[in-house]
Design a protein around this motif. Structure first.
Motif, short mmCIF file in Angstrom:
data_model
loop_
_atom_site.label_atom_id
_atom_site.label_comp_id
_atom_site.label_asym_id
_atom_site.label_seq_id
_atom_site.Cartn_x
_atom_site.Cartn_y
_atom_site.Cartn_z
N ASP A 126 0.13 3.36 -2.73
CA ASP A 126 -0.89 4.20 -3.44
C ASP A 126 0.21 5.53 -2.91
O ASP A 126 -0.33 6.53 -2.77
CB ASP A 126 -1.74 3.68 -2.50
CG ASP A 126 -2.52 3.06 -4.14
OD1 ASP A 126 -1.58 2.73 -5.58
OD2 ASP A 126 -3.58 2.30 -3.86
N GLY A 127 1.12 5.12 -1.29
CA GLY A 127 0.66 6.76 -0.78
C GLY A 127 1.73 7.42 -1.67
O GLY A 127 1.99 9.00 -1.46
N SER A 141 0.55 -1.08 0.07
CA SER A 141 0.21 0.26 -0.07
C SER A 141 1.04 1.66 -0.08
O SER A 141 0.07 1.85 -0.08
CB SER A 141 -0.95 0.22 1.19
OG SER A 141 -0.32 -0.07 2.56
N ARG A 179 -2.62 8.95 -3.30
CA ARG A 179 -3.31 8.89 -3.82
C ARG A 179 -4.25 9.48 -2.30
O ARG A 179 -5.76 9.77 -2.39
CB ARG A 179 -3.99 7.46 -3.79
CG ARG A 179 -5.58 6.85 -4.25
CD ARG A 179 -5.39 5.69 -3.77
NE ARG A 179 -5.34 4.91 -3.23
CZ ARG A 179 -6.66 4.38 -2.19
NH1 ARG A 179 -7.46 4.48 -2.31
NH2 ARG A 179 -5.62 4.01 -1.24
N TRP A 180 -4.10 9.45 -0.91
CA TRP A 180 -4.57 10.50 0.00
C TRP A 180 -4.35 11.63 -0.27
O TRP A 180 -5.12 11.86 0.60
CB TRP A 180 -3.92 9.64 1.06
CG TRP A 180 -2.39 10.32 0.73
CD1 TRP A 180 -0.78 9.74 0.04
CD2 TRP A 180 -1.71 11.37 1.52
NE1 TRP A 180 -0.49 10.02 0.44
CE2 TRP A 180 -0.28 11.11 1.20
CE3 TRP A 180 -1.58 12.42 2.06
CZ2 TRP A 180 0.88 11.54 1.29
CZ3 TRP A 180 -0.93 13.03 2.92
CH2 TRP A 180 0.30 13.67 1.76
N LEU A 181 -3.70 11.52 -0.71
CA LEU A 181 -3.53 13.43 -1.12
C LEU A 181 -4.90 14.18 -2.45
O LEU A 181 -4.97 15.51 -2.12
CB LEU A 181 -1.56 13.81 -1.99
CG LEU A 181 -2.12 15.67 -1.21
CD1 LEU A 181 -1.92 16.16 0.31
CD2 LEU A 181 -0.32 15.44 -1.62
N GLN A 226 -8.51 1.76 -5.78
CA GLN A 226 -6.66 1.84 -5.60
C GLN A 226 -6.05 3.07 -6.63
O GLN A 226 -6.76 2.38 -7.97
CB GLN A 226 -6.59 0.68 -6.23
CG GLN A 226 -5.25 0.11 -6.54
CD GLN A 226 -4.82 -1.40 -6.18
OE1 GLN A 226 -5.55 -2.24 -5.96
NE2 GLN A 226 -4.27 -2.15 -7.54
N THR A 243 -4.69 9.17 -8.58
CA THR A 243 -4.76 9.75 -7.17
C THR A 243 -6.42 10.34 -7.17
O THR A 243 -6.87 11.06 -5.91
CB THR A 243 -3.87 10.95 -7.79
OG1 THR A 243 -3.87 11.58 -8.58
CG2 THR A 243 -2.42 10.26 -7.28
N TRP A 254 -15.48 6.38 -6.51
CA TRP A 254 -14.02 6.74 -5.66
C TRP A 254 -12.88 5.93 -5.74
O TRP A 254 -12.87 4.58 -6.58
CB TRP A 254 -14.41 6.44 -4.31
CG TRP A 254 -13.56 6.73 -2.91
CD1 TRP A 254 -12.72 6.28 -2.91
CD2 TRP A 254 -12.44 8.10 -2.77
NE1 TRP A 254 -11.34 6.88 -1.93
CE2 TRP A 254 -11.61 8.54 -2.30
CE3 TRP A 254 -13.19 9.41 -3.45
CZ2 TRP A 254 -11.79 9.06 -1.32
CZ3 TRP A 254 -12.83 10.48 -2.92
CH2 TRP A 254 -11.44 10.67 -2.01
#
Ligand code: FES
Length: 307
Positions: free
Chosen positions: A61-62, A58, A66-68, A281, A285, A278
């Motif tokens: 993705d960080g 994971s 993607r979280w941003l 994965q 992003t 959404w």
């Protein structure tokens, strides 16, 4: 003067002011040549496979961001770039030798995570983008080598040599930054390729076809006002509709695979939830624009959902 002569005159004037081989055109053609250079493609393929094979889990993705909600790499590079630029300023201020060294060391430490985020993005690019990205990486590697040499020289008391090496490093990182700008803005790597959809589809309900014509559990392409959407029918009551071109790099989601209520892009494997678009994965992003749907008299209609 006719309407036809006006654009011709404007073009002639522009040609006089800015001939094709003038500065900006020359720079652009040089970068275009990098895009078209195929000589190192085999090496790029090997590096790409190696980056994709890294067991990042994971964390990949960080690193994509993607979280941003957008690529992390442009954010991460601010720290080494800012540190090195500040060091160059302090080199011109008497009594700031120690502070300049600390800033150069800070840049050398923080460039590693910035580079890591860049490499994972790079491995999912088109070939023309990968070629520019590789030159971008090489110039930045040169900058790291020059700043390492600069710091070493300073620590050995060779201050003048350290400053010259620092300036050379700043030049290299400047070229790398310009290529990164080309990659991001002209070649649109990292941009949200579905961003235009909400601006192009008018509000309200739009017919996308008969329910009977939609195969069950199979993504198919339809159009709303000339914009491609992907429709997935599940049973007789539910049809999911998303923008068809993937937000990552405009891959064709209608050719993707259904997995656990999501749609996987066939190009780089981004996964989008059918119910709300959404991006569960990456590498995407940004989520996919999604449409509400209704079925009236056997006809499926869709309306852009505002988030
Ligand atoms: S285009 Fe890259 S994941 Fe869809």
């Amino acid at each position: 003067m006719t309407h036809n002569t006006l654009p011709r005159r404007a073009a002639e004037t522009a040609e006089r002011i800015l001939p094709h081989d003038a500065g900006p055109g020359r720079i652009l053609r040089a970068v275009d040549r990098i895009e078209q250079f195929t000589g190192a493609d085999r090496v790029l393929d090997v590096i790409q496979r190696a980056v994709l094979a890294l067991p990042l889990g994971s964390a990949r993705d960080g690193l994509h961001g993607r979280w941003l909600g957008h690529p992390l790499h442009p954010v991460m590079v601010q720290v080494p770039l800012g540190s090195w630029l500040s060091a160059a300023v302090l080199d011109a201020v008497p009594g700031q030798r120690r502070a300049a060294r600390i800033l150069i060391a800070t840049g050398l430490i923080t460039v590693a995570p910035a580079a890591a985020s860049g490499w994972v993005d790079w491995a999912d690019l088109h070939k023309t983008q990968m070629r520019v990205g590789m030159v971008h990486a090489v110039t930045n590697l040169a900058a790291v080598a020059l700043y390492s040499a600069s710091l070493t020289a300073r620590l050995r008391g060779r201050e003048a040599a350290g400053r010259m090496l620092g300036l050379a490093g700043l030049g290299a990182v400047g070229v790398g930054g310009a290529l990164g700008g080309h990659l991001a803005y002209r070649q649109a790597s990292g941009a949200n390729h579905a961003e235009a959809v909400p601006h192009l589809v008018s509000s309200g309900w739009h017919p996308i076809g008969a329910l009977a014509d939609l195969p069950e559990d199979q993504p198919v392409q339809r159009e709303i006002e000339g914009i491609a959407v992907v429709a997935v029918r599940q049973g007789d009551q539910t049809v999911h509709v998303l923008a068809e071109r993937c937000s990552h790099m405009a891959g064709p989601l209608a050719e993707g695979a259904l997995e656990n209520g999501c749609l996987r892009c066939p190009w780089h494997g981004s996964v989008f939830r059918l119910s709300d678009g959404w991006n569960v994965q990456g590498p995407a992003t940004a989520p996919q624009p999604v449409f509400d749907t209704r079925i009236t008299g056997g006809l499926v209609e869709a309306k852009l959902r505002t988030r």
